[in-house]
Write a protein that holds these residues in place. Sequence first.
Motif, PDB file in Angstrom:
ATOM      1  N   ILE A   6       0.850  -1.203   0.000  1.00 23.08           N
ATOM      2  CA  ILE A   6       0.000   0.000   0.000  1.00 23.08           C
ATOM      3  C   ILE A   6       0.883   1.250   0.000  1.00 23.08           C
ATOM      4  O   ILE A   6       0.634   2.208  -0.744  1.00 23.08           O
ATOM      5  CB  ILE A   6      -0.932   0.012   1.226  1.00 23.08           C
ATOM      6  N   LEU A   7       1.925   1.230   0.832  1.00 27.59           N
ATOM      7  CA  LEU A   7       2.837   2.384   0.903  1.00 27.59           C
ATOM      8  C   LEU A   7       3.527   2.618  -0.441  1.00 27.59           C
ATOM      9  O   LEU A   7       3.640   3.761  -0.897  1.00 27.59           O
ATOM     10  CB  LEU A   7       3.882   2.162   2.002  1.00 27.59           C
ATOM     11  N   LYS A   8       3.979   1.525  -1.076  1.00 28.46           N
ATOM     12  CA  LYS A   8       4.631   1.654  -2.385  1.00 28.46           C
ATOM     13  C   LYS A   8       3.666   2.208  -3.424  1.00 28.46           C
ATOM     14  O   LYS A   8       4.029   3.021  -4.273  1.00 28.46           O
ATOM     15  CB  LYS A   8       5.168   0.287  -2.842  1.00 28.46           C
ATOM     16  N   SER A   9       2.416   1.739  -3.342  1.00 28.20           N
ATOM     17  CA  SER A   9       1.396   2.215  -4.280  1.00 28.20           C
ATOM     18  C   SER A   9       1.154   3.717  -4.113  1.00 28.20           C
ATOM     19  O   SER A   9       1.068   4.460  -5.100  1.00 28.20           O
ATOM     20  CB  SER A   9       0.094   1.446  -4.042  1.00 28.20           C
ATOM     21  N   GLU A  10       1.072   4.158  -2.846  1.00 29.25           N
ATOM     22  CA  GLU A  10       0.837   5.588  -2.589  1.00 29.25           C
ATOM     23  C   GLU A  10       2.034   6.430  -3.023  1.00 29.25           C
ATOM     24  O   GLU A  10       1.874   7.544  -3.528  1.00 29.25           O
ATOM     25  CB  GLU A  10       0.527   5.812  -1.107  1.00 29.25           C
ATOM     26  N   TRP A  11       3.245   5.911  -2.827  1.00 34.52           N
ATOM     27  CA  TRP A  11       4.445   6.616  -3.257  1.00 34.52           C
ATOM     28  C   TRP A  11       4.442   6.794  -4.781  1.00 34.52           C
ATOM     29  O   TRP A  11       4.762   7.868  -5.308  1.00 34.52           O
ATOM     30  CB  TRP A  11       5.687   5.869  -2.804  1.00 34.52           C
ATOM     31  N   THR A  12       4.046   5.731  -5.477  1.00 35.05           N
ATOM     32  CA  THR A  12       3.989   5.791  -6.946  1.00 35.05           C
ATOM     33  C   THR A  12       2.968   6.834  -7.398  1.00 35.05           C
ATOM     34  O   THR A  12       3.218   7.608  -8.324  1.00 35.05           O
ATOM     35  CB  THR A  12       3.603   4.412  -7.523  1.00 35.05           C
ATOM     36  N   LYS A  13       1.811   6.855  -6.725  1.00 31.45           N
ATOM     37  CA  LYS A  13       0.774   7.831  -7.079  1.00 31.45           C
ATOM     38  C   LYS A  13       1.279   9.261  -6.916  1.00 31.45           C
ATOM     39  O   LYS A  13       1.085  10.114  -7.784  1.00 31.45           O
ATOM     40  CB  LYS A  13      -0.458   7.639  -6.184  1.00 31.45           C
ATOM     41  N   ILE A  14       1.919   9.523  -5.786  1.00 29.38           N
ATOM     42  CA  ILE A  14       2.354  10.897  -5.490  1.00 29.38           C
ATOM     43  C   ILE A  14       3.426  11.365  -6.471  1.00 29.38           C
ATOM     44  O   ILE A  14       3.338  12.461  -7.027  1.00 29.38           O
ATOM     45  CB  ILE A  14       2.863  11.004  -4.035  1.00 29.38           C
ATOM     46  N   ARG A  15       4.431  10.531  -6.696  1.00 30.08           N
ATOM     47  CA  ARG A  15       5.532  10.992  -7.552  1.00 30.08           C
ATOM     48  C   ARG A  15       5.174  11.000  -9.035  1.00 30.08           C
ATOM     49  O   ARG A  15       5.853  11.642  -9.846  1.00 30.08           O
ATOM     50  CB  ARG A  15       6.796  10.174  -7.307  1.00 30.08           C
ATOM     51  N   SER A  16       4.091  10.301  -9.394  1.00 35.05           N
ATOM     52  CA  SER A  16       3.695  10.272 -10.812  1.00 35.05           C
ATOM     53  C   SER A  16       2.785  11.439 -11.200  1.00 35.05           C
ATOM     54  O   SER A  16       2.519  11.648 -12.381  1.00 35.05           O
ATOM     55  CB  SER A  16       3.006   8.944 -11.136  1.00 35.05           C
ATOM     56  N   VAL A  17       2.314  12.181 -10.198  1.00 31.28           N
ATOM     57  CA  VAL A  17       1.455  13.342 -10.486  1.00 31.28           C
ATOM     58  C   VAL A  17       2.317  14.610 -10.437  1.00 31.28           C
ATOM     59  O   VAL A  17       2.824  14.990  -9.379  1.00 31.28           O
ATOM     60  CB  VAL A  17       0.294  13.449  -9.466  1.00 31.28           C
ATOM     61  N   ALA A  18       2.477  15.225 -11.581  1.00 26.31           N
ATOM     62  CA  ALA A  18       3.390  16.368 -11.689  1.00 26.31           C
ATOM     63  C   ALA A  18       3.008  17.521 -10.761  1.00 26.31           C
ATOM     64  O   ALA A  18       3.879  18.193 -10.197  1.00 26.31           O
ATOM     65  CB  ALA A  18       3.441  16.858 -13.132  1.00 26.31           C
ATOM     66  N   SER A  19       1.705  17.741 -10.576  1.00 28.80           N
ATOM     67  CA  SER A  19       1.261  18.892  -9.779  1.00 28.80           C
ATOM     68  C   SER A  19       1.733  18.806  -8.331  1.00 28.80           C
ATOM     69  O   SER A  19       2.067  19.825  -7.723  1.00 28.80           O
ATOM     70  CB  SER A  19      -0.260  19.019  -9.835  1.00 28.80           C
ATOM     71  N   THR A  20       1.754  17.609  -7.761  1.00 29.93           N
ATOM     72  CA  THR A  20       2.182  17.480  -6.366  1.00 29.93           C
ATOM     73  C   THR A  20       3.678  17.770  -6.224  1.00 29.93           C
ATOM     74  O   THR A  20       4.107  18.397  -5.256  1.00 29.93           O
ATOM     75  CB  THR A  20       1.872  16.071  -5.816  1.00 29.93           C
ATOM     76  N   VAL A  21       4.454  17.310  -7.195  1.00 28.27           N
ATOM     77  CA  VAL A  21       5.903  17.571  -7.174  1.00 28.27           C
ATOM     78  C   VAL A  21       6.174  19.062  -7.338  1.00 28.27           C
ATOM     79  O   VAL A  21       7.012  19.646  -6.640  1.00 28.27           O
ATOM     80  CB  VAL A  21       6.616  16.768  -8.296  1.00 28.27           C
ATOM     81  N   TRP A  22       5.444  19.694  -8.244  1.00 32.07           N
ATOM     82  CA  TRP A  22       5.639  21.123  -8.495  1.00 32.07           C
ATOM     83  C   TRP A  22       5.258  21.980  -7.297  1.00 32.07           C
ATOM     84  O   TRP A  22       5.915  22.982  -7.000  1.00 32.07           O
ATOM     85  CB  TRP A  22       4.835  21.555  -9.727  1.00 32.07           C
ATOM     86  N   THR A  23       4.190  21.594  -6.604  1.00 33.45           N
ATOM     87  CA  THR A  23       3.778  22.404  -5.458  1.00 33.45           C
ATOM     88  C   THR A  23       4.804  22.337  -4.326  1.00 33.45           C
ATOM     89  O   THR A  23       5.068  23.340  -3.662  1.00 33.45           O
ATOM     90  CB  THR A  23       2.397  21.964  -4.926  1.00 33.45           C
ATOM     91  N   LEU A  24       5.396  21.173  -4.118  1.00 33.47           N
ATOM     92  CA  LEU A  24       6.460  21.059  -3.106  1.00 33.47           C
ATOM     93  C   LEU A  24       7.663  21.911  -3.500  1.00 33.47           C
ATOM     94  O   LEU A  24       8.260  22.590  -2.658  1.00 33.47           O
ATOM     95  CB  LEU A  24       6.895  19.600  -2.935  1.00 33.47           C
ATOM     96  N   SER A  25       8.021  21.865  -4.756  1.00 38.14           N
ATOM     97  CA  SER A  25       9.149  22.672  -5.247  1.00 38.14           C
ATOM     98  C   SER A  25       8.852  24.157  -5.080  1.00 38.14           C
ATOM     99  O   SER A  25       9.723  24.938  -4.662  1.00 38.14           O
ATOM    100  CB  SER A  25       9.421  22.367  -6.731  1.00 38.14           C
ATOM    101  N   LEU A  26       7.614  24.544  -5.392  1.00 46.91           N
ATOM    102  CA  LEU A  26       7.217  25.946  -5.264  1.00 46.91           C
ATOM    103  C   LEU A  26       7.264  26.397  -3.803  1.00 46.91           C
ATOM    104  O   LEU A  26       7.697  27.514  -3.502  1.00 46.91           O
ATOM    105  CB  LEU A  26       5.805  26.134  -5.830  1.00 46.91           C
ATOM    106  N   ALA A  27       6.830  25.535  -2.897  1.00 46.96           N
ATOM    107  CA  ALA A  27       6.867  25.865  -1.466  1.00 46.96           C
ATOM    108  C   ALA A  27       8.291  26.184  -1.028  1.00 46.96           C
ATOM    109  O   ALA A  27       8.540  27.151  -0.299  1.00 46.96           O
ATOM    110  CB  ALA A  27       6.308  24.703  -0.642  1.00 46.96           C
ATOM    111  N   ALA A  28       9.243  25.369  -1.483  1.00 42.88           N
ATOM    112  CA  ALA A  28      10.647  25.576  -1.117  1.00 42.88           C
ATOM    113  C   ALA A  28      11.197  26.868  -1.724  1.00 42.88           C
ATOM    114  O   ALA A  28      11.800  27.693  -1.027  1.00 42.88           O
ATOM    115  CB  ALA A  28      11.483  24.378  -1.575  1.00 42.88           C
ATOM    116  N   VAL A  29      10.956  27.060  -3.015  1.00 43.56           N
ATOM    117  CA  VAL A  29      11.514  28.226  -3.718  1.00 43.56           C
ATOM    118  C   VAL A  29      10.963  29.531  -3.161  1.00 43.56           C
ATOM    119  O   VAL A  29      11.715  30.483  -2.898  1.00 43.56           O
ATOM    120  CB  VAL A  29      11.224  28.118  -5.238  1.00 43.56           C
TER     121      VAL A  29
END
Length: 256
Positions: A6-29
């Motif tokens: 289940i954890l691996k599945s959720e990790w795959t979902k999160i990293r495969s959605v570009a918007s979630t990655v971009w929002t984390l990057s934006l928060a940092a920048v």
Amino acid sequence: MAATQILKSEWTKIRSVASTVWTLSLAAVVTIALGILISLLSKNEFDKMPARERLSFDPTFISFAGMTLGQLAMIVFGVLVVGNEYSTGMIRTSLAAVPQRGSFLFSKIAVATGLALVVGMITSFVAFFLGQAMLGPHKAQIGDPGVLRAVIGGGLYMTLIAVFSMGVAAMLRSPMLSLGILMPFFFLISNILGNVSATKKIGRYLPDQAGSKIMQVVTPVDDSTPYGPWGGLAIMVLWVIAALIGGYALLKKRDA
């Protein structure tokens, strides 16, 4: 399905959605960039400050000034992590694959929290060191009393904002509705309640105002807050727990 799957599945979902990655990057920048800018402006204005303001000058807290906007990106991240599956209809497939709704929700939140914690901690330390570099002779050192606590607290604060947003999104099930409530709440309502004398005593117990206390090293002269840095963080944690319990209770109760 096993917990690790289940954890691996959720990790795959999160990293495969570009918007979630971009929002984390934006928060940092945003947090780092604004922290640098405001630290530089504060250095240039320091000599013009009244003596009273100099007594309350907190170089550590100034380097986190960008978190006011950076936290908005963390809110978006938290909402998207949970709300995306509802908006796309994938929630039915996910719950069919993982009928244990508690395992499904908390695996998703655990993976997203770990990711937010890593990004939050890196952001907090980078914002601190670059901000202090801009402050020049007015800077604080990481070894000064309370500074390391404040820097670690900055990372925890960003993480808790994201987790609180996940809980709210789990309750509301709609990304648009969740953002429509959370954005004005943190960006407008909390600030208004915290700055109006009649409502200050209420505002100080809201999650962002209580939680941000952990990043303060120098207590302002006119500060009458009845709790300290760790007390403020504890209040924020209680808000987060309440949001997660609410999200879990509603997920268990209703249809996908």
